[in-house]
Design a protein around this motif. Structure first.
Motif, mmCIF file in Angstrom:
data_model
loop_
_atom_site.group_PDB
_atom_site.id
_atom_site.type_symbol
_atom_site.label_atom_id
_atom_site.label_comp_id
_atom_site.label_asym_id
_atom_site.label_seq_id
_atom_site.Cartn_x
_atom_site.Cartn_y
_atom_site.Cartn_z
ATOM 1 N N LYS A 77 0.828 -1.196 0.000
ATOM 2 C CA LYS A 77 0.000 0.000 0.000
ATOM 3 C C LYS A 77 0.864 1.248 0.000
ATOM 4 N N ASN A 78 0.404 2.258 -0.732
ATOM 5 C CA ASN A 78 1.045 3.557 -0.734
ATOM 6 C C ASN A 78 0.001 4.571 -0.281
ATOM 7 N N TYR A 79 0.238 5.170 0.868
ATOM 8 C CA TYR A 79 -0.735 6.071 1.464
ATOM 9 C C TYR A 79 -0.447 7.540 1.176
ATOM 10 N N THR A 80 0.488 7.839 0.298
ATOM 11 C CA THR A 80 0.859 9.223 0.015
ATOM 12 C C THR A 80 -0.327 10.015 -0.517
ATOM 13 N N ARG A 81 -1.012 9.468 -1.499
ATOM 14 C CA ARG A 81 -2.145 10.195 -2.081
ATOM 15 C C ARG A 81 -3.268 10.375 -1.062
ATOM 16 N N THR A 82 -3.491 9.380 -0.240
ATOM 17 C CA THR A 82 -4.543 9.488 0.776
ATOM 18 C C THR A 82 -4.238 10.625 1.740
ATOM 19 N N ILE A 83 -2.999 10.716 2.178
ATOM 20 C CA ILE A 83 -2.587 11.777 3.097
ATOM 21 C C ILE A 83 -2.710 13.139 2.419
ATOM 22 N N LEU A 84 -2.312 13.223 1.141
ATOM 23 C CA LEU A 84 -2.421 14.484 0.413
ATOM 24 C C LEU A 84 -3.881 14.895 0.207
ATOM 25 N N VAL A 85 -4.755 13.944 -0.058
ATOM 26 C CA VAL A 85 -6.179 14.250 -0.221
ATOM 27 C C VAL A 85 -6.756 14.783 1.084
ATOM 28 N N LEU A 86 -6.468 14.106 2.184
ATOM 29 C CA LEU A 86 -6.982 14.548 3.487
ATOM 30 C C LEU A 86 -6.397 15.906 3.887
ATOM 31 N N GLY A 87 -5.120 16.120 3.604
ATOM 32 C CA GLY A 87 -4.494 17.409 3.901
ATOM 33 C C GLY A 87 -5.099 18.533 3.075
ATOM 34 N N SER A 88 -5.375 18.245 1.820
ATOM 35 C CA SER A 88 -5.996 19.231 0.944
ATOM 36 C C SER A 88 -7.405 19.577 1.428
ATOM 37 N N TYR A 89 -8.120 18.572 1.872
ATOM 38 C CA TYR A 89 -9.474 18.804 2.388
ATOM 39 C C TYR A 89 -9.435 19.638 3.666
ATOM 40 N N ALA A 90 -8.492 19.343 4.542
ATOM 41 C CA ALA A 90 -8.349 20.118 5.783
ATOM 42 C C ALA A 90 -7.997 21.570 5.462
ATOM 43 N N ALA A 91 -7.117 21.777 4.495
ATOM 44 C CA ALA A 91 -6.752 23.131 4.092
ATOM 45 C C ALA A 91 -7.964 23.866 3.504
ATOM 46 N N TYR A 92 -8.783 23.157 2.754
ATOM 47 C CA TYR A 92 -9.988 23.750 2.164
ATOM 48 C C TYR A 92 -10.938 24.249 3.249
ATOM 49 N N ILE A 93 -11.153 23.424 4.258
ATOM 50 C CA ILE A 93 -12.031 23.815 5.358
ATOM 51 C C ILE A 93 -11.459 25.032 6.081
ATOM 52 N N PHE A 94 -10.151 25.025 6.318
ATOM 53 C CA PHE A 94 -9.505 26.127 7.017
ATOM 54 C C PHE A 94 -9.557 27.418 6.197
ATOM 55 N N LEU A 95 -9.302 27.321 4.890
ATOM 56 C CA LEU A 95 -9.212 28.505 4.043
ATOM 57 C C LEU A 95 -10.557 29.099 3.637
ATOM 58 N N MET A 96 -11.617 28.324 3.736
ATOM 59 C CA MET A 96 -12.910 28.817 3.236
ATOM 60 C C MET A 96 -13.326 30.116 3.915
ATOM 61 N N ASP A 97 -13.175 30.218 5.222
ATOM 62 C CA ASP A 97 -13.529 31.459 5.921
ATOM 63 C C ASP A 97 -12.500 32.562 5.689
ATOM 64 N N LYS A 98 -11.278 32.177 5.406
ATOM 65 C CA LYS A 98 -10.205 33.164 5.240
ATOM 66 C C LYS A 98 -10.223 33.830 3.861
ATOM 67 N N ILE A 99 -10.405 33.033 2.809
ATOM 68 C CA ILE A 99 -10.326 33.581 1.452
ATOM 69 C C ILE A 99 -11.632 33.429 0.667
ATOM 70 N N GLY A 100 -12.658 32.891 1.275
ATOM 71 C CA GLY A 100 -13.955 32.776 0.629
ATOM 72 C C GLY A 100 -14.149 31.453 -0.092
ATOM 73 N N PHE A 101 -15.417 31.159 -0.378
ATOM 74 C CA PHE A 101 -15.785 29.888 -0.999
ATOM 75 C C PHE A 101 -15.173 29.716 -2.381
ATOM 76 N N THR A 102 -15.302 30.717 -3.222
ATOM 77 C CA THR A 102 -14.908 30.564 -4.624
ATOM 78 C C THR A 102 -13.415 30.325 -4.773
ATOM 79 N N ILE A 103 -12.597 31.150 -4.167
ATOM 80 C CA ILE A 103 -11.140 31.005 -4.304
ATOM 81 C C ILE A 103 -10.669 29.721 -3.622
ATOM 82 N N ALA A 104 -11.209 29.426 -2.445
ATOM 83 C CA ALA A 104 -10.841 28.186 -1.748
ATOM 84 C C ALA A 104 -11.233 26.969 -2.573
ATOM 85 N N SER A 105 -12.381 27.035 -3.235
ATOM 86 C CA SER A 105 -12.830 25.914 -4.060
ATOM 87 C C SER A 105 -11.939 25.725 -5.283
ATOM 88 N N ILE A 106 -11.511 26.818 -5.881
ATOM 89 C CA ILE A 106 -10.594 26.730 -7.029
ATOM 90 C C ILE A 106 -9.303 26.033 -6.610
#
Length: 158
Positions: A77-106
Motif C-alpha cells: 500500500k502507498n498512502y501518500t495520495r490518501t494523506i495528500l487528499v486529506l491534507g488538501s481537504y483540511a486546508a480547504y475547510i480552514f481557508l474557506m472562511d479566510k479567502i472565501g468559498f470561490t477562491i478556496a474551491s478553485i
C-alpha cells in the motif's frame, strides 16, 4: 474474512449508512422559504449519490474478488495520495472562511486533480485542471448564490 472482499464489506456498510442518512433526510422540516429548493433537497441528493456509489463499490468489489486468485490480494500500500487528499481537504475547510468559498474551491479542486491525476502532471494537464477548477467553482457559486439564493462564505477582505 478474505481480503479480496474488503470493497464489498466497505461498500455494504456505506450503503447501509447512506440509506439511513437518506431516510433521516426526509424528517428535515421545511420552512416557509422552502418553495423551489427545500432544506432537505441537498441532503437527499448527497444520500442518493453516496448510495449509488456504494452499490458501484460493491459490484466492483465482487468483480475484483472473482478475478483475483486467493492469496494474491496482498499488495503493498502507498498512502501518500490518501494523506495528500486529506491534507488538501483540511486546508480547504480552514481557508474557506479566510479567502472565501470561490477562491478556496478553485485551490481545492486544482489540488485534488493534481493529487488524483497521473503523476507527474504535464503542462497541458495543469492548464486543463486550472480551467476546470475555475469553471466548476464559478458555476457552483452562481448556482447557489443566484438560483438557490443561498449565501456562501466570503473572505473578510471583500
Amino acid at each position: 474474512m478474505d481480503k479480496r472482499y474488503k470493497d464489498v464489506l466497505i461498500g455494504s456498510v456505506l450503503a447501509i449508512l447512506s440509506g439511513i442518512y437518506l431516510l433521516l433526510s426526509f424528517q428535515i422540516k421545511l420552512t416557509n422559504i422552502d418553495r423551489v429548493v427545500g432544506s432537505r433537497l441537498f441532503p437527499q441528493i448527497c444520500g442518493t449519490i453516496i448510495l449509488i456509489l456504494s452499490v458501484c463499490l460493491i459490484v466492483g468489489g465482487i468483480r475484483k474478488a472473482k478475478e483475483t486468485e486467493p492469496g494474491k490480494a496482498g499488495e503493498k500500500k502507498n498512502y501518500t495520495r490518501t494523506i495528500l487528499v486529506l491534507g488538501s481537504y483540511a486546508a480547504y475547510i480552514f481557508l474557506m472562511d479566510k479567502i472565501g468559498f470561490t477562491i478556496a474551491s478553485i485551490i481545492y479542486l486544482f489540488s485534488q486533480m493534481v493529487v488524483m491525476g497521473k503523476w507527474p502532471a504535464g503542462r497541458k494537464s495543469l492548464i486543463l485542471y486550472g480551467i476546470i477548477s475555475v469553471v466548476v467553482s464559478a458555476v457552483i457559486y452562481v448556482m447557489f448564490n443566484k438560483i438557490f439564493m443561498l449565501i456562501l462564505p466570503k473572505a473578510g477582505w471583500f
